[in-house]
Write an enzyme that holds these catalytic residues in place. Structure first.
Site, short mmCIF file in Angstrom:
data_model
loop_
_atom_site.label_atom_id
_atom_site.label_comp_id
_atom_site.label_asym_id
_atom_site.label_seq_id
_atom_site.Cartn_x
_atom_site.Cartn_y
_atom_site.Cartn_z
N ASP A 21 0.60 -1.15 -0.01
CA ASP A 21 0.12 0.07 0.07
C ASP A 21 0.87 1.02 0.03
OD1 ASP A 21 -2.47 1.37 0.68
OD2 ASP A 21 -2.08 2.46 1.32
N GLU A 54 0.31 -1.42 -4.99
CA GLU A 54 -1.33 -0.46 -4.78
C GLU A 54 -1.02 0.71 -5.39
OE1 GLU A 54 -3.09 2.95 -3.42
OE2 GLU A 54 -1.74 2.32 -1.80
#
Length: 634
Positions: free
Chosen positions: A270, A312
């Site tokens: 992320d 991501e």
């Protein structure tokens, strides 16, 4: 570079020792290049620490996971296969607890799910925590959800791989590292970026964008304990990490190995685009990001080759391909990346009833390494940002600013004749950025149609929902279905939870309505039943079709109709043409276009029917999808 002779003295059993030495020899050069480019004269020391971590962790790797490692080495394309269907959800919204997931595995299995992304599982800070992405403890699962042992063995027995978020850009202000930094420990202060003066802050801010301008202005937060400005890109309670410090690299590698040994098979990295900072830049997509990822990836291939990385990175197409590998990083970084452009272009085409911009934008996406795969999706937990390249829009005859404004107006329901019911998220008048929240079904018109009790509008909304799912299943890659979209869940009453009132993204993060699943299965002609049947039909057709293997790129073909998407998949086992009508009007599509690519008789994979391509035109119903395949020798 550390000599590998010392490996022979590791306390491993002979089989593990041999596997370790072979993998170390194989992946050491790529591991070393990344470390040497980032850490310079500290690279040798860092490599020694990396080796020690890997030896310690592989010695503790369970036998069943060692077997999975060997199986994955024999099946390196496991993520690329047409049978790989993904599902993403919050554990508590889907099933209450981790153990509760087990009660709904039949639902996942019926959809063919083999890849399950459970949104942030690691322990976040108390209170507001950015949906769980402000991690306070990397070694603990959220206490309200249970333990990892409650889940991974059962998932694996069902052939489902567990995907876990690893927030690589920052930690919560309550994390042990941040606490020690505030207590004056220089070692941990060096884990973060702490600036001493306002002048320094101003010099950096000049080139930095704001991610959340509504509630997190600026990129730095003053901290009295540190007597400095802490870098906080996303929120004041999320402290950005200093990846120029090899201690941070080694810390992350160690708990990645720990989680891999507990059964995690995919790490979703992320906010990876933000991890390297350089004055005078926007501090996104810098080359060192890929050097660091390459070294982490090679290290994990040594200790746990069953594990994959997913980036991501919601960035432009030219930057995005770097997360799968470009140049010297080709195929050596993440195994997957989100195809954000596909998602944006699908919604754009639906609103405009025109595929011109999609053709231009998707045809310019660089080819990915053949060993990697896209994660394709129509909705996810996040807002939709209209990441439309200005040059793409202008080359299609559109004003980019006006088109982004049109999309925001359309999907917030403000544009005349809009079928959508969404909410504006993060309205930034300085940049014109107006992102959109809303469930797939509500954005596709189902909420308005049901309120109007209009059968024709309901039919159109259902067709849009099924078309969007069919497109992400047909593009190639791992299609990710967001929880509840398979039965048409609508926007949630998100403001009833006081913890969510400041973030309208919770409108598309509802608690799973299992009554809709029951209705879908018991009443096939109901609204949930029709959506469920349409999505499953496309899933089942994809799973039995080798044409969708992700090693093959989807080719964007020039469509003779502005209302019809036309994609080609030139797989050796069957040349395929996909057609998607993005409008509520029937389209007469010229057969000559298809005959130039296919044989006169083809099989339509969604229905199983043979199609004769000799007539002049092919009628496409509103939002109809066709997968036309010509298989050699069939």
């Amino acid at each position: 570079m550390v000599a590998d002779d010392s490996l022979r003295h590791a306390s491993l059993d002979p089989s593990t020792q041999q596997s370790f030495e072979l993998r170390w020899e194989r992946y050491l050069p790529d591991l070393w290049i990344g470390l040497s480019r980032v850490y310079g004269d500290r690279a040798d020391e860092t490599l020694q620490r990396v080796r020690d971590i890997l030896v310690t962790r592989i010695a503790k790797r369970p036998d069943d996971l060692k077997r999975l490692d060997e199986a994955r080495l024999l099946e390196p394309d496991w993520l690329q296969k047409p049978s790989m269907i993904g599902y993403a959800t919050y554990t508590d919204r889907f099933a209450g607890t981790i153990k509760g997931i087990n009660d709904h595995l039949d639902h996942l299995s019926e959809m063919g799910v083999r890849y399950l992304h459970l949104m942030p599982l690691l322990q976040p800070r108390q209170g507001v925590n950015d949906g769980g992405y402000a991690v306070a403890d990397h070694h603990t699962i959220r206490t309200d959800l249970g333990t990892m042992d409650d889940l991974t063995t059962t998932l694996r027995s069902h052939g489902i791989s567990l995907v876990v978020d690893l927030v690589v850009n920052h930690v919560a202000a309550e994390h042990e590292w941040a606490q020690r930094a505030r207590a004056g420990q220089q070692k941990y202060r060096d884990y973060f970026h702490v600036l001493k003066t306002q002048n320094e802050v101003d010099a950096w801010e000049k080139d930095l964008p704001e991610v959340f301008p509504d509630f997190a202005r600026g990129n730095f937060t003053w901290n009295d304990d540190c007597q400095g400005w802490v870098w906080t890109t996303f929120n004041e309670f999320q402290w950005d990490l200093n990846w120029a410090n090899p201690d941070v690299f080694c810390e992350f590698l160690d708990f990645m190995c720990e989680l891999a040994n507990r059964g995690v098979e995919v790490f979703r990295l992320d906010a990876i685009a933000f991890i390297w900072k350089k004055l005078g830049t926007g501090c996104q997509n810098l080359p060192q990001v890929h050097d660091i990822t390459q070294s982490l990836r090679q290290a994990m291939r040594i200790v746990a080759p069953a594990v994959a990385f997913k980036a991501e990175a919601v960035v432009g197409p030219n930057d995005l391909i770097g997360y799968l590998g470009r140049g010297r990083h080709w195929g050596k970084v993440s195994d997957m990346a989100y195809h954000n452009s596909l998602m944006v272009q699908l919604w754009s085409a639906l609103a405009a009833r025109d595929v011109s911009l999609m053709e231009t934008a998707l045809s310019r996406v660089p080819d990915k390494p053949s060993t990697t795969t896209w994660a394709t999706y129509a909705r996810c937990h996040d807002d939709i940002g209209w990441a439309i390249d200005d040059a793409d829009a202008r080359d299609t005859g559109l004003d980019p600013v006006a088109h982004r404004q049109f999309l925001s107006d359309f999907y917030s329901g403000d544009f005349p004749g809009s079928f959508a019911r969404g909410l504006v998220f993060q309205d930034n008048p300085e940049t014109g950025d107006r992102r959109i929240s809303g469930s797939l079904a509500s954005l596709a018109g189902l909420e308005r149609a049901l309120e109007a009790e209009d059968p024709a509008l309901i039919d159109a909304a259902i067709a849009r929902i099924v078309m969007l799912h069919t497109a992400i299943l047909g593009y190639g890659g791992v299609p990710l279905i967001w929880m509840g979209d398979e039965v048409g869940m609508l926007n949630d009453d998100w403001q009833r939870d006081p913890d969510h009132t400041d973030d309208n993204r919770w409108v598309h993060r509802p608690v799973m309505d299992w009554s809709l699943v029951e209705q879908a299965q018991a009443e096939p002609h109901s609204v949930p039943g029709r959506i469920w049947r349409g999505v499953r039909r496309a899933i089942n057709a994809r799973r039995r079709s080798p044409e969708f293997h992700a090693s093959v790129e989807t080719v964007v073909l020039p469509s003779p109709s502005r209302k019809v998407i036309m994609w080609g998949r030139p797989h050796p086992e069957g040349r395929m043409i996909e057609l998607y009508n993005v409008s509520e009007q029937e389209v007469w599509f010229p057969m000559e276009t298809l005959r130039s690519e296919l044989d006169d008789v083809v099989t339509e994979l969604l229905s199983g029917f043979d199609y004769d391509l000799t007539p002049i035109n092919l009628r496409l119903a509103p939002y109809e999808c066709l997968w036309l395949s010509a298989r050699p020798g069939s």
